[in-house]
Design a protein around this motif. Structure first.
Motif, PDB file in Angstrom:
ATOM      1  N   PRO A 144      34.187  49.644  58.865  1.00 40.17           N
ATOM      2  CA  PRO A 144      34.902  48.520  59.498  1.00 40.17           C
ATOM      3  C   PRO A 144      34.016  47.331  59.825  1.00 40.17           C
ATOM      4  N   THR A 145      32.690  47.518  59.842  1.00 40.56           N
ATOM      5  CA  THR A 145      31.802  46.396  60.157  1.00 40.56           C
ATOM      6  C   THR A 145      31.359  45.641  58.907  1.00 40.56           C
ATOM      7  N   ALA A 146      31.694  46.155  57.723  1.00 31.98           N
ATOM      8  CA  ALA A 146      31.278  45.484  56.485  1.00 31.98           C
ATOM      9  C   ALA A 146      32.299  44.419  56.120  1.00 31.98           C
ATOM     10  N   SER A 147      32.354  43.382  56.919  1.00 31.17           N
ATOM     11  CA  SER A 147      33.384  42.351  56.743  1.00 31.17           C
ATOM     12  C   SER A 147      32.790  41.001  56.385  1.00 31.17           C
ATOM     13  N   PHE A 148      31.526  41.024  55.940  1.00 34.30           N
ATOM     14  CA  PHE A 148      30.890  39.755  55.613  1.00 34.30           C
ATOM     15  C   PHE A 148      29.919  39.969  54.461  1.00 34.30           C
ATOM     16  N   GLY A 149      29.544  38.868  53.799  1.00 34.27           N
ATOM     17  CA  GLY A 149      28.513  38.925  52.758  1.00 34.27           C
ATOM     18  C   GLY A 149      28.913  39.792  51.586  1.00 34.27           C
ATOM     19  N   LYS A 150      27.907  40.263  50.879  1.00 33.13           N
ATOM     20  CA  LYS A 150      28.152  41.017  49.650  1.00 33.13           C
ATOM     21  C   LYS A 150      28.806  42.367  49.909  1.00 33.13           C
ATOM     22  N   ARG A 151      28.660  42.897  51.130  1.00 32.07           N
ATOM     23  CA  ARG A 151      29.228  44.205  51.423  1.00 32.07           C
ATOM     24  C   ARG A 151      30.743  44.171  51.550  1.00 32.07           C
ATOM     25  N   LYS A 152      31.302  43.013  51.794  1.00 28.05           N
ATOM     26  CA  LYS A 152      32.738  42.903  52.013  1.00 28.05           C
ATOM     27  C   LYS A 152      33.538  43.382  50.815  1.00 28.05           C
ATOM     28  N   SER A 153      33.029  43.172  49.611  1.00 28.20           N
ATOM     29  CA  SER A 153      33.799  43.475  48.405  1.00 28.20           C
ATOM     30  C   SER A 153      33.608  44.893  47.888  1.00 28.20           C
ATOM     31  N   VAL A 154      32.640  45.644  48.432  1.00 29.90           N
ATOM     32  CA  VAL A 154      32.312  46.948  47.852  1.00 29.90           C
ATOM     33  C   VAL A 154      33.479  47.917  47.958  1.00 29.90           C
ATOM     34  N   GLY A 155      34.082  48.026  49.154  1.00 30.82           N
ATOM     35  CA  GLY A 155      35.210  48.943  49.325  1.00 30.82           C
ATOM     36  C   GLY A 155      36.376  48.628  48.399  1.00 30.82           C
ATOM     37  N   PRO A 156      36.887  47.391  48.418  1.00 25.85           N
ATOM     38  CA  PRO A 156      37.988  47.050  47.514  1.00 25.85           C
ATOM     39  C   PRO A 156      37.641  47.261  46.031  1.00 25.85           C
ATOM     40  N   ARG A 157      36.401  46.967  45.638  1.00 26.36           N
ATOM     41  CA  ARG A 157      35.997  47.192  44.245  1.00 26.36           C
ATOM     42  C   ARG A 157      36.047  48.670  43.888  1.00 26.36           C
ATOM     43  N   ALA A 158      35.600  49.517  44.808  1.00 24.37           N
ATOM     44  CA  ALA A 158      35.629  50.959  44.556  1.00 24.37           C
ATOM     45  C   ALA A 158      37.059  51.465  44.442  1.00 24.37           C
ATOM     46  N   VAL A 159      37.917  51.027  45.350  1.00 26.30           N
ATOM     47  CA  VAL A 159      39.320  51.446  45.317  1.00 26.30           C
ATOM     48  C   VAL A 159      39.975  51.001  44.008  1.00 26.30           C
ATOM     49  N   GLU A 160      39.726  49.759  43.621  1.00 28.65           N
ATOM     50  CA  GLU A 160      40.312  49.226  42.391  1.00 28.65           C
ATOM     51  C   GLU A 160      39.842  50.016  41.166  1.00 28.65           C
ATOM     52  N   ALA A 161      38.551  50.317  41.113  1.00 32.79           N
ATOM     53  CA  ALA A 161      38.005  51.041  39.975  1.00 32.79           C
ATOM     54  C   ALA A 161      38.589  52.446  39.868  1.00 32.79           C
ATOM     55  N   LEU A 162      38.725  53.117  41.008  1.00 32.48           N
ATOM     56  CA  LEU A 162      39.245  54.484  41.001  1.00 32.48           C
ATOM     57  C   LEU A 162      40.736  54.511  40.651  1.00 32.48           C
ATOM     58  N   ARG A 163      41.470  53.545  41.136  1.00 33.39           N
ATOM     59  CA  ARG A 163      42.885  53.466  40.772  1.00 33.39           C
ATOM     60  C   ARG A 163      43.056  53.148  39.297  1.00 33.39           C
ATOM     61  N   ALA A 164      42.165  52.329  38.753  1.00 34.35           N
ATOM     62  CA  ALA A 164      42.231  51.996  37.330  1.00 34.35           C
ATOM     63  C   ALA A 164      42.013  53.224  36.446  1.00 34.35           C
ATOM     64  N   LEU A 165      41.329  54.222  36.992  1.00 29.20           N
ATOM     65  CA  LEU A 165      41.097  55.463  36.260  1.00 29.20           C
ATOM     66  C   LEU A 165      42.237  56.455  36.433  1.00 29.20           C
ATOM     67  N   GLY A 166      43.269  56.056  37.162  1.00 27.57           N
ATOM     68  CA  GLY A 166      44.447  56.897  37.304  1.00 27.57           C
ATOM     69  C   GLY A 166      44.495  57.752  38.547  1.00 27.57           C
ATOM     70  N   HIS A 167      43.521  57.608  39.437  1.00 29.17           N
ATOM     71  CA  HIS A 167      43.505  58.419  40.648  1.00 29.17           C
ATOM     72  C   HIS A 167      44.442  57.848  41.709  1.00 29.17           C
ATOM     73  N   GLU A 168      44.988  58.741  42.537  1.00 35.46           N
ATOM     74  CA  GLU A 168      45.807  58.332  43.671  1.00 35.46           C
ATOM     75  C   GLU A 168      44.868  58.093  44.849  1.00 35.46           C
ATOM     76  N   VAL A 169      44.731  56.858  45.255  1.00 30.13           N
ATOM     77  CA  VAL A 169      43.719  56.491  46.244  1.00 30.13           C
ATOM     78  C   VAL A 169      44.381  55.998  47.530  1.00 30.13           C
ATOM     79  N   THR A 170      44.018  56.622  48.636  1.00 24.50           N
ATOM     80  CA  THR A 170      44.412  56.148  49.959  1.00 24.50           C
ATOM     81  C   THR A 170      43.203  55.451  50.580  1.00 24.50           C
ATOM     82  N   ALA A 171      43.320  54.153  50.817  1.00 25.26           N
ATOM     83  CA  ALA A 171      42.221  53.387  51.400  1.00 25.26           C
ATOM     84  C   ALA A 171      42.398  53.321  52.907  1.00 25.26           C
TER      85      ALA A 171
END
Length: 315
Positions: free
Chosen positions: A21-48
């Motif tokens: 919850p503290t990674a809300s700035f800088g380059k770290r802000k995008s890591v979570g959404p990028r991971a979720v997007e990548a895993l969903r693109a592979l067909g996984h059911e992802v709860t963020a």
């Protein structure tokens, strides 16, 4: 993309991704959404899971893990690894790590890429296609500062209970600099206030009374972004490496400390490493930290529990 290589045989999985919850700035802000997007693109059911603070994230995480997903993935640093450890220890739900924190010491010790988001996501994908590793974790019993009642909490990497904990406390209060150098700056500040600390240690049946500068209990190798305090620690041997550094002058400490980054400090005669399963640490006015998180004031009792934590094999 790199994180889609060699994944054709992985069946769709139910995954929970907990984001710092503290990674809300800088380059770290995008890591979570990028991971979720990548895993969903592979067909996984992802709860963020994204919450305003760690308490809410822990509460929601417990509900998610109770549904027995195929894996819990944490996005962040060692504090998020600690949160994940406390959610899945003693369960069959494996923990995966996508490092995006300050120190990333658990990832370093497990051979997980810690400075390349695409490589980290790729390592998670590889791990999802492999049997998980069973590693140890430390159960810490203490008295809760706020309630005065007995409590327990898990750690997976390193617990600090001396000068290293004092530096961690200082570093956590600092907003500058960013990254591992924050620990070095905090160390310099606290070095000016260096004092000898009286300890009573009980390691299994051995009682040690000493005046020391630094005590670290390592299940893994490093803390503070690569300081190899317990370089010979193994995550799957059922034991903790207990580093004890004798009380030193500032000058002597400055001579020994740089060797921590290479792990060569163990050859100094004022440095001793013990190994044990049950460790009690007693002292006054010291607060223990573990996995970079504030735990509790001493005394504490640590029990190493073999194979209690399942980790994705991301090597």
């Amino acid at each position: 993309m790199r994180h889609t290589e060699h994944v054709e045989s992985i069946k769709p999985l139910r995954l929970v991704v907990a984001i710092n919850p503290t990674a809300s700035f800088g380059k770290r802000k995008s890591v979570g959404p990028r991971a979720v997007e990548a895993l969903r693109a592979l067909g996984h059911e992802v709860t963020a899971l994204e919450e305003a603070n760690f308490a809410l994230l822990l509460k929601r995480g417990r509900k998610a893990v109770a549904k027995k997903p195929d894996a819990l993935l944490v996005v962040g640093g060692d504090g998020m690894v600690n949160l994940g450890t406390n959610l899945v220890a003693k369960t069959t739900v494996p923990l995966g790590i996508i490092p995006s924190g300050t120190g990333n010491d658990m990832a370093r010790g497990l051979g997980i890429p810690f400075d390349d988001t695409d490589a980290a996501i790729a390592s998670v994908v590889r791990g999802l296609g492999r049997p998980p590793r069973a590693i140890d974790a430390g159960s810490v019993a203490y008295v809760d500062d706020a309630t005065g009642t007995a409590a327990t909490r898990w750690f997976a990497c390193v617990l600090a209970a001396g000068f290293d904990a004092i530096v961690n406390e200082r570093a956590n209060l600092m907003s500058w600099p960013k990254g591992p150098s924050r620990y070095t700056v905090a160390l310099i500040i606290e070095l000016l206030r260096l004092r000898a600390i009286k300890y009573k240690l009980t390691i299994d049946d051995k009682v040690i009374e000493t005046t020391g500068a630094l005590i670290s209990v390592g299940n893994n190798v490093s803390l503070g972004g690569g300081m190899k305090v317990t370089p010979d620690a193994l995550v799957d041997d059922g034991l903790a490496d207990v580093l004890v550094v004798e009380a030193l002058s500032r000058l002597a400490f400055l001579r020994v400390f740089p060797r921590v980054f290479t792990g060569t400090h163990l050859s100094d005669p004022r440095v001793t490493v013990y190994r044990g399963k049950h460790i009690r640490i007693e002292s006054e006015d010291i607060t223990a930290y573990a996995d970079g998180e504030r735990f509790a004031a001493l005394p504490i009792d640590i029990t190493m529990v073999p194979g209690v934590l399942h980790i994705l094999d991301q090597r």
